[in-house]
Design a protein around this motif. Structure first.
Motif, PDB file in Angstrom:
ATOM      1  N   UNK A  32     107.997   7.360  62.105  1.00  0.00           N
ATOM      2  CA  UNK A  32     107.003   6.479  61.482  1.00  0.00           C
ATOM      3  C   UNK A  32     106.249   7.209  60.387  1.00  0.00           C
ATOM      4  N   UNK A  33     105.894   8.483  60.642  1.00  0.00           N
ATOM      5  CA  UNK A  33     105.119   9.218  59.626  1.00  0.00           C
ATOM      6  C   UNK A  33     105.932   9.464  58.369  1.00  0.00           C
ATOM      7  N   UNK A  34     107.253   9.641  58.530  1.00  0.00           N
ATOM      8  CA  UNK A  34     108.073   9.815  57.329  1.00  0.00           C
ATOM      9  C   UNK A  34     108.063   8.560  56.477  1.00  0.00           C
ATOM     10  N   UNK A  35     108.060   7.408  57.142  1.00  0.00           N
ATOM     11  CA  UNK A  35     108.093   6.149  56.391  1.00  0.00           C
ATOM     12  C   UNK A  35     106.727   5.818  55.810  1.00  0.00           C
ATOM     13  N   UNK A  36     105.670   6.159  56.559  1.00  0.00           N
ATOM     14  CA  UNK A  36     104.343   5.680  56.162  1.00  0.00           C
ATOM     15  C   UNK A  36     103.843   6.383  54.897  1.00  0.00           C
ATOM     16  N   UNK A  37     104.516   7.466  54.540  1.00  0.00           N
ATOM     17  CA  UNK A  37     104.126   8.161  53.320  1.00  0.00           C
ATOM     18  C   UNK A  37     104.249   7.261  52.095  1.00  0.00           C
ATOM     19  N   UNK A  38     105.133   6.266  52.174  1.00  0.00           N
ATOM     20  CA  UNK A  38     105.332   5.387  51.025  1.00  0.00           C
ATOM     21  C   UNK A  38     104.449   4.155  51.089  1.00  0.00           C
ATOM     22  N   UNK A  39     103.588   4.083  52.112  1.00  0.00           N
ATOM     23  CA  UNK A  39     102.748   2.887  52.223  1.00  0.00           C
ATOM     24  C   UNK A  39     101.385   3.159  51.615  1.00  0.00           C
ATOM     25  N   UNK A  40     100.667   2.083  51.372  1.00  0.00           N
ATOM     26  CA  UNK A  40      99.366   2.196  50.729  1.00  0.00           C
ATOM     27  C   UNK A  40      98.277   2.237  51.803  1.00  0.00           C
ATOM     28  N   UNK A  41      98.055   3.431  52.353  1.00  0.00           N
ATOM     29  CA  UNK A  41      97.039   3.600  53.396  1.00  0.00           C
ATOM     30  C   UNK A  41      95.709   3.900  52.719  1.00  0.00           C
ATOM     31  N   UNK A  42      94.583   3.363  53.210  1.00  0.00           N
ATOM     32  CA  UNK A  42      93.275   3.729  52.640  1.00  0.00           C
ATOM     33  C   UNK A  42      93.088   5.243  52.638  1.00  0.00           C
ATOM     34  N   UNK A  43      92.565   5.783  51.538  1.00  0.00           N
ATOM     35  CA  UNK A  43      92.529   7.237  51.359  1.00  0.00           C
ATOM     36  C   UNK A  43      91.922   8.008  52.535  1.00  0.00           C
ATOM     37  N   UNK A  44      90.759   7.612  53.079  1.00  0.00           N
ATOM     38  CA  UNK A  44      90.182   8.431  54.167  1.00  0.00           C
ATOM     39  C   UNK A  44      91.023   8.411  55.442  1.00  0.00           C
ATOM     40  N   UNK A  45      91.882   7.410  55.587  1.00  0.00           N
ATOM     41  CA  UNK A  45      92.694   7.327  56.793  1.00  0.00           C
ATOM     42  C   UNK A  45      93.984   8.111  56.680  1.00  0.00           C
ATOM     43  N   UNK A  46      94.331   8.522  55.487  1.00  0.00           N
ATOM     44  CA  UNK A  46      95.630   9.157  55.275  1.00  0.00           C
ATOM     45  C   UNK A  46      95.798  10.398  56.134  1.00  0.00           C
ATOM     46  N   UNK A  47      97.014  10.629  56.607  1.00  0.00           N
ATOM     47  CA  UNK A  47      97.275  11.813  57.412  1.00  0.00           C
ATOM     48  C   UNK A  47      96.858  11.601  58.850  1.00  0.00           C
ATOM     49  N   UNK A  48      95.808  12.318  59.267  1.00  0.00           N
ATOM     50  CA  UNK A  48      95.439  12.332  60.672  1.00  0.00           C
ATOM     51  C   UNK A  48      94.964  10.979  61.200  1.00  0.00           C
ATOM     52  N   UNK A  49      94.093  10.315  60.439  1.00  0.00           N
ATOM     53  CA  UNK A  49      93.478   9.085  60.923  1.00  0.00           C
ATOM     54  C   UNK A  49      94.497   8.030  61.277  1.00  0.00           C
ATOM     55  N   UNK A  50      95.419   7.777  60.356  1.00  0.00           N
ATOM     56  CA  UNK A  50      96.392   6.712  60.592  1.00  0.00           C
ATOM     57  C   UNK A  50      97.335   7.105  61.721  1.00  0.00           C
ATOM     58  N   UNK A  51      97.600   8.409  61.861  1.00  0.00           N
ATOM     59  CA  UNK A  51      98.467   8.837  62.954  1.00  0.00           C
ATOM     60  C   UNK A  51      97.834   8.528  64.305  1.00  0.00           C
TER      61      UNK A  51
END
Lengths: 214, 234
Positions: free
Chosen positions: B166-185
Motif C-alpha cells: 500500500x505504501x508503494x502505491x500511496x506515494x502517487x496519491x495526493x495525501x495532505x502534506x502533514x499526513x504524508x509518511x507516518x500519519x497516513x501509515x
C-alpha cells in the motif's frame, strides 16, 4: 536554574514536542497503542517507562567504556530486563488488578524500541548526568503522548476518566446522557488507537510544517 | 483440528500487528519497499519458529511453578517464573546471534537476503511478545508451540507485506502534506485492523461463548462501581 544549564534543559524539553519519541522518532509504538484504552493504565505505563529509561540510561552510560561493542545488545537487554522485573514485581505487589490489565505489556517494555534506541543513540556516547536527563526527557515525551491518547479514548469510549463518570451515568441517563449522547464504544477497540495517533501526528505536523516528510 | 484452529487464530484473529500491536516499530520502519518487507517478514517467521518452542521448553522444565520437579521431590516447591523475562530475552538474543552465524556459514544466499534484518530482530517486540503470549495463554504441547511461533510469524509477514504494497502505491496519491509518511501509515493500519476484526467470529461461529463472558465483566464492573460508590458515601 543553577542545576540545569540551558543545554541540559533542552535535553528534557526537546522530546516533549519537536523530537517526540513516538510521533517523530517512531519508537515505542507497540505499547503506546495497546494499553491506552484507559487513562490509568497509560499513566502507570508512563511511570514504568520513566523509571526504566531514567535508571537504564545512567547504568549504560556508566558502563559505556567497558562494554565490548560486539555484545552490547545483550548487555543492554540484560540491564533492561532486570529493571523491568523490578517494575513487574512492584506492580504485582501493590496494584495486582492493574498488572493484570497490562498483562504482557509490562514485559514488553524490554523490547520497547525507545529504550534500546536511547541507549544506542545517547547513553553509549554521553556521561551519566546528561544521559539521565535525556532518559527522563524521552520518557516524559512518551508519557505525554500516552496520556493524551488515553484521555481521549477513555473519555469518548466509556465516558469516564480514571474511573470517575465525568460525563454522567449512561444507565440512569444523567449528565450529557440526558441529551441522548451515547458512548462511542469503538474508541475502546484497538484500531482507534492507531487512528488517534495518526490524527495527533496530523495536528502536530500541520502546526509545525518543518516536520513534514516528502 | 487443534493445530488448524490455532493456526487460523494466530494468523488472522490474533494477528500480531493488527490485534496486539506487537512489532509495530519495525513494521513502520521497514515497510517502505516490498522487497525489504519480505526480507524482514521471512526473518521473523524463521526466528519465531525457533525461539517460541525453545522458550516453551524453558518455561515447562525450568520456570513454571513446580517445573523443577524432574530434579527431585525437594525442588517441587520452587517457582522461578519471575525470571522469565530475562530468560526469554537472553534466549532470543543468543538464538538470533547463533542463527546469524549458522546461516552465514551454510546458506550465504539466504544470509544476503536476511542478513541486515537479523540483528534488528533481537529487539523486535513481536518475537518476545510471541514467547510471552505463549506463556500467558498456556499452550499445551511442544507441537502447538511450534505451530504458534510459525503462524504468528506468518501473521506478521502478511501484515508487513500488505502495508508495504500500500505504501508503494500511496506515494502517487495526493495525501495532505502533514499526513504524508507516518500519519497516513498509521491511519491505514487502523483501517486494516478494523478489517481484520471481522475475522473475530470466524472460529466461534456466532459468538456463543463470547456473550456470557462480556456480561460477566459488565456485572463485575457494576459491582465494583457500587462498591466504590458506597466507599465514597462513607
Amino acid at each position: 536554574m543553577g542545576l540545569l544549564s540551558k543545554k541540559d534543559l533542552k535535553l528534557i524539553t526537546d522530546p516533549l514536542a519537536d523530537n517526540n519519541p513516538v510521533t517523530i522518532q517512531v519508537l515505542g509504538i507497540c505499547s503506546a497503542l495497546a494499553i491506552t484504552a484507559e487513562l490509568e493504565a497509560s499513566i502507570v505505563m508512563s511511570v514504568a517507562v520513566l523509571f526504566v529509561l531514567g535508571i537504564g540510561n545512567v547504568v549504560i552510560s556508566l558502563m559505556r567504556n567497558i562494554i565490548p561493542s560486539k555484545i552490547r545488545i545483550i548487555v543492554q537487554l540484560i540491564v533492561v530486563a532486570t529493571l523491568v522485573i523490578i517494575v513487574d514485581l512492584v506492580l504485582k505487589a501493590y496494584a495486582y488488578q492493574l498488572s493484570k490489565t497490562l498483562s504482557v505489556f509490562v514485559g514488553l517494555i524490554i523490547t520497547n524500541c525507545i529504550i534500546m534506541g536511547r541507549f544506542e543513540a545517547f547513553a553509549l556516547a554521553n556521561g551519566p548526568w546528561k544521559s539521565f536527563l535525556d532518559g527522563i526527557g524521552n520518557a516524559f515525551g512518551y508519557g505525554l503522548l500516552l496520556i493524551i491518547v488515553g484521555f481521549f479514548r477513555e473519555l469518548l469510549g466509556s465516558g469516564t476518566l480514571l474511573g470517575f463518570e465525568v460525563l454522567g451515568n449512561p444507565i440512569d441517563k444523567t449528565g450529557v446522557y440526558a441529551f441522548r449522547y451515547e458512548n462511542n464504544g469503538f474508541m475502546l477497540l484497538a484500531p482507534m488507537a492507531l487512528i488517534t495517533v495518526g490524527i495527533i501526528i496530523w495536528i502536530q505536523r500541520s502546526r509545525n510544517t518543518a516536520l513534514i516528510e516528502d | 483440528m487443534e493445530h488448524l484452529e490455532l493456526f487460523f487464530k494466530s494468523v488472522f484473529i490474533d494477528n500480531m500487528v493488527f490485534a496486539t500491536f506487537l512489532g509495530m516499530c519495525s513494521y513502520l520502519a521497514v515497510s517502505k519497499k516490498v522487497s525489504t518487507a519480505v526480507g524482514l517478514g521471512a526473518a521473523v517467521i524463521f526466528v519465531m519458529a525457533i525461539t517460541v518452542p525453545l522458550n516453551w521448553l524453558l518455561d515447562k522444565y525450568l520456570l513454571q511453578d513446580g517445573a523443577l520437579v524432574w530434579l527431585g521431590e525437594e525442588y517441587a516447591s520452587y517457582d522461578l517464573s519471575f525470571l522469565s523475562f530475562i530468560m526469554f530475552i537472553a534466549t532470543i538474543a543468543t538464538m538470533v546471534q547463533l542463527v546469524e552465524i549458522v546461516v552465514e556459514k551454510f546458506a550465504p544466499t539466504l544470509y544476503n537476503s536476511l542478513g541486515i534484518f537479523l540483528p534488528l530482530i533481537a529487539v523486535n517486540c513481536a518475537i518476545l511478545g510471541g514467547s510471552l503470549f505463549m506463556q500467558s495463554r498456556e499452550i499445551q504441547s511442544l507441537g502447538l508451540a511450534l505451530n504458534y511461533g510459525v503462524s504468528s510469524g506468518i501473521g506478521f509477514f502478511l501484515a508487513i507485506l500488505s502495508i508495504a504494497a500500500i505504501r508503494e502505491k500511496i506515494r502517487y496519491s495526493n495525501v495532505p502534506a502533514p499526513l504524508r509518511g507516518l500519519g497516513i501509515t498509521f491511519i491505514i493500519t487502523g483501517l486494516m485492523a478494523i478489517g481484520f476484526m471481522s475475522f473475530g467470529g470466524m472460529l466461534t461461529g456466532g459468538d456463543e461463548e463470547e456473550e456470557p463472558a462480556t456480561e460477566k465483566t459488565v456485572v463485575i464492573s457494576k459491582t465494583q462501581e457500587k462498591i466504590t460508590a458506597n466507599n465514597t458515601k462513607d
